[in-house]
Motif scaffolding. Structure first.
Motif, PDB file in Angstrom:
ATOM      1  N   GLU A   1       5.135  -6.729   3.375  1.00  0.00           N
ATOM      2  CA  GLU A   1       4.751  -6.076   4.635  1.00  0.00           C
ATOM      3  C   GLU A   1       5.146  -6.926   5.838  1.00  0.00           C
ATOM      4  O   GLU A   1       5.520  -6.388   6.881  1.00  0.00           O
ATOM      5  N   LEU A   2       5.072  -8.243   5.710  1.00  0.00           N
ATOM      6  CA  LEU A   2       5.542  -9.104   6.799  1.00  0.00           C
ATOM      7  C   LEU A   2       7.057  -9.006   6.940  1.00  0.00           C
ATOM      8  O   LEU A   2       7.598  -8.936   8.046  1.00  0.00           O
TER       9      LEU A   2
ATOM     10  N   GLU B   1      -4.663  -4.522  -3.256  1.00  0.00           N
ATOM     11  CA  GLU B   1      -5.851  -5.286  -2.859  1.00  0.00           C
ATOM     12  C   GLU B   1      -7.016  -5.120  -3.844  1.00  0.00           C
ATOM     13  O   GLU B   1      -7.757  -6.089  -4.053  1.00  0.00           O
TER      14      GLU B   1
ATOM     15  N   LEU C   1       7.176   0.758   7.004  1.00  0.00           N
ATOM     16  CA  LEU C   1       6.040  -0.081   6.650  1.00  0.00           C
ATOM     17  C   LEU C   1       4.888   0.714   6.029  1.00  0.00           C
ATOM     18  O   LEU C   1       4.194   0.247   5.116  1.00  0.00           O
ATOM     19  N   ARG C   2       4.672   1.926   6.515  1.00  0.00           N
ATOM     20  CA  ARG C   2       3.458   2.670   6.168  1.00  0.00           C
ATOM     21  C   ARG C   2       3.265   2.904   4.661  1.00  0.00           C
ATOM     22  O   ARG C   2       2.164   2.686   4.132  1.00  0.00           O
TER      23      ARG C   2
ATOM     24  N   LEU D   1       1.876  -0.241   3.160  1.00  0.00           N
ATOM     25  CA  LEU D   1       0.465  -0.479   3.491  1.00  0.00           C
ATOM     26  C   LEU D   1      -0.443   0.422   2.653  1.00  0.00           C
ATOM     27  O   LEU D   1      -1.507   0.002   2.186  1.00  0.00           O
ATOM     28  N   GLU D   2      -0.010   1.636   2.471  1.00  0.00           N
ATOM     29  CA  GLU D   2      -0.788   2.598   1.674  1.00  0.00           C
ATOM     30  C   GLU D   2      -0.964   2.100   0.230  1.00  0.00           C
ATOM     31  O   GLU D   2      -2.060   2.147  -0.332  1.00  0.00           O
TER      32      GLU D   2
ATOM     33  N   ILE E   1      -0.663  -0.996  -0.865  1.00  0.00           N
ATOM     34  CA  ILE E   1      -1.479  -2.217  -0.880  1.00  0.00           C
ATOM     35  C   ILE E   1      -2.956  -1.858  -0.832  1.00  0.00           C
ATOM     36  O   ILE E   1      -3.771  -2.389  -1.595  1.00  0.00           O
ATOM     37  N   GLU E   2      -3.282  -0.959   0.098  1.00  0.00           N
ATOM     38  CA  GLU E   2      -4.691  -0.585   0.282  1.00  0.00           C
ATOM     39  C   GLU E   2      -5.269   0.039  -0.994  1.00  0.00           C
ATOM     40  O   GLU E   2      -6.380  -0.288  -1.404  1.00  0.00           O
TER      41      GLU E   2
END
Lengths: 333, 333
Positions: B258-259, B283, B271-272, B275-276, B278-279
């Motif tokens: 993501e970075l 995580e 990116l989105r 992030l989805e 990962i969430e």
């Protein structure tokens, strides 16, 4: 360059093996960390940070803010928001160590004329004046007040990533006439890549060096670049370097002191006391204070925003919902 | 440089505003993360990583290891240690996306002759051959085998921070005759500072470019430099770049995808979707797998050690006792 300096700072491609004796390390764990807990630290924690810094050979410890009790009520804020003399002496006595103590005074948030005592009446050695670009004239008055009272000073021009370059030039020109020991590049939002740090440190040095001033770096970790940007600044010539234990600080936190001491090869710095303090006093705060890199802080850093929206998101019921936060950030563009 | 390239890669001091179309991003979340859970990932997690990479415009996804079931028993290890064709196709079908798939084959740990099928029978596009310096001749045979079967390849020379420079030169000279697409600088121990990455990428390019090969970077985050060292390598000319979602990977983990996507300004990267994923999927693994920066991993990085001692420390009853680990590391010097 003297022969002495040559002995410790070889040029060429393996400079990291050596060290640069001019570098000053400043621990701001209690000051910057105070933004995560309204400066409510237990005495034994502040005492442990102080003792660890002294044992580790750290040059300066910023013990808190010298900000207005009128604006930051003692009912709501802990004593490290005001750094009363009695509070500091309860921890450090007369500070019989080589560790120098400093406090930060924010422009428009500090009753500096009355609350900062003459140096001979204080255990503080240095006042760090923090200002935004529109507060430069006030910052100059605050630096003069601190000098007149007998203190060392630095000027910390905050949120540099939001300042247009032409205005930055004008601000630096003024601030470099202040006679402060150092002017800091402050990446409040954790926004900069190394390339920008390099360019800006060169710019800051261009203004500071002819005035006999040093340049400092205060980095945040929103893009996991707090440490690397600090290295970049050091390589370019910054000699005042901020860090905090375990990175404790606002939002994504700061450059980690333990990483920095591992990088600097000055034999006077010791890593072990810092690890001891982190293990016993700082990491136990993690669950409650929740500082450190995460995706909302990454996004405020990436888009050059104040971390307050990420702090609010993380404190609310939507913590962990990164996509929701991402969509909101983009909406606000 | 063609006019086309000039349009997207300005020289000078603000190159980050632009992008370099030659850069290939390789997600190795499942492969490197598999070192934290013996490659036991649920199908829905692997499927989500695959879908996110495809949607995000990532160039390659490393779905696991092509290592020997004899050495890594299917009783103990999940299917992503072996990447059987049926397992992969259960997730990706015939991979009707532009995301290319790859698997890593470790020298001396892979039955590559039998287990790597001819390309026309496999959903894999690329084989990444990983070796230590003493395995270079075997790596060359493995690359040739993969080429003969129709695959793209890279060579990943591991633990570069432990290899003397003269031996490294000899290894690079040989490996750059392999005809692989890229040779990787692999910082297995997370030991390098930017200065070393810069020097080594230049060295790698010096061997690779005359042979028509690219250079890649695989960084670990022991010193919180995984991302910044990846940037440094990119700036110096590395065009193959490894990263993982949320940094999931051995020990301190990897450069965060993501970075990296936030840094690269190629409009094809999104990116989105990352992030989805990962969430929802990455995580939630954190509490059990426990990868990511901490002080024991910092110490193995600092002292150029394999992270296994830190992994063992963190898995035992002394987790959190950083000073104890520090003392043991220094004893072993």
């Amino acid at each position: 360059m003297s022969a002495d300096k040559k002995a410790t700072t070889p040029s060429g491609t393996h400079a990291w093996v050596s060290f640069r004796p001019e570098i000053k390390v400043l621990d701001c764990t209690i000051r910057d960390g105070g933004l995560m807990n309204n400066s409510h630290f237990a005495d034994d924690c502040v005492r442990a940070v102080y003792a660890a810094n002294a044992a580790a050979g750290v040059d300066y410890m910023e013990i808190g803010y010298k900000n207005s009790p009128g604006l930051f009520s003692p009912d709501e804020y802990g004593c490290w928001r005001h750094c009363g003399e009695d509070d500091m002496r309860r921890i450090v006595g007369d500070n019989p160590t080589s560790l120098k103590l400093c406090a930060m005074a924010d422009a428009e948030k500090s009753d500096y004329k009355t609350d900062i005592l003459p140096k001979q009446d204080s255990v503080l050695d240095m006042i760090r004046v923090a200002c935004y670009i529109h507060q430069v004239p006030l910052a100059l008055e605050m630096v003069k007040d601190a000098h007149d009272k007998g203190y060392e000073t630095t000027v910390n021009l905050m949120a540099a990533s939001t300042v247009h370059e032409s205005e930055l030039d004008a601000g630096l020109e003024l601030l470099c006439q202040s006679g402060a020991k150092a002017i800091y590049l402050v990446d409040s939002f954790g926004h900069f890549y190394s390339e920008e740090v390099r360019n800006l440190i060169r710019k800051y040095l261009g203004f500071a060096k002819p005035c006999g001033m040093e340049v400092g770096i205060h980095a945040h970790n929103n893009l996991q670049l707090g440490f690397s940007n600090t290295i970049e600044a050091i390589v370019e010539g910054a000699n005042y370097v901020d860090a905090t234990m375990a990175g404790l600080g606002r939002g994504a936190g700061n450059c980690l002191l333990e990483l920095l001491l591992g990088f600097l090869h000055n034999p006077k710095y010791k890593l072990r006391p810092v690890l001891e303090c982190i293990e016993e006093f700082i990491e136990p705060l993690q669950a409650e204070l929740g500082w450190g890199f995460d995706i909302p802080y990454m996004l405020t850093g990436l888009y050059n925003r104040h971390p307050r929206s990420a702090m609010a998101h993380n404190a609310g019921e939507n913590k962990g919902k990164h996509v929701l936060f991402y969509d909101r950030v983009l909406e606000d563009q």
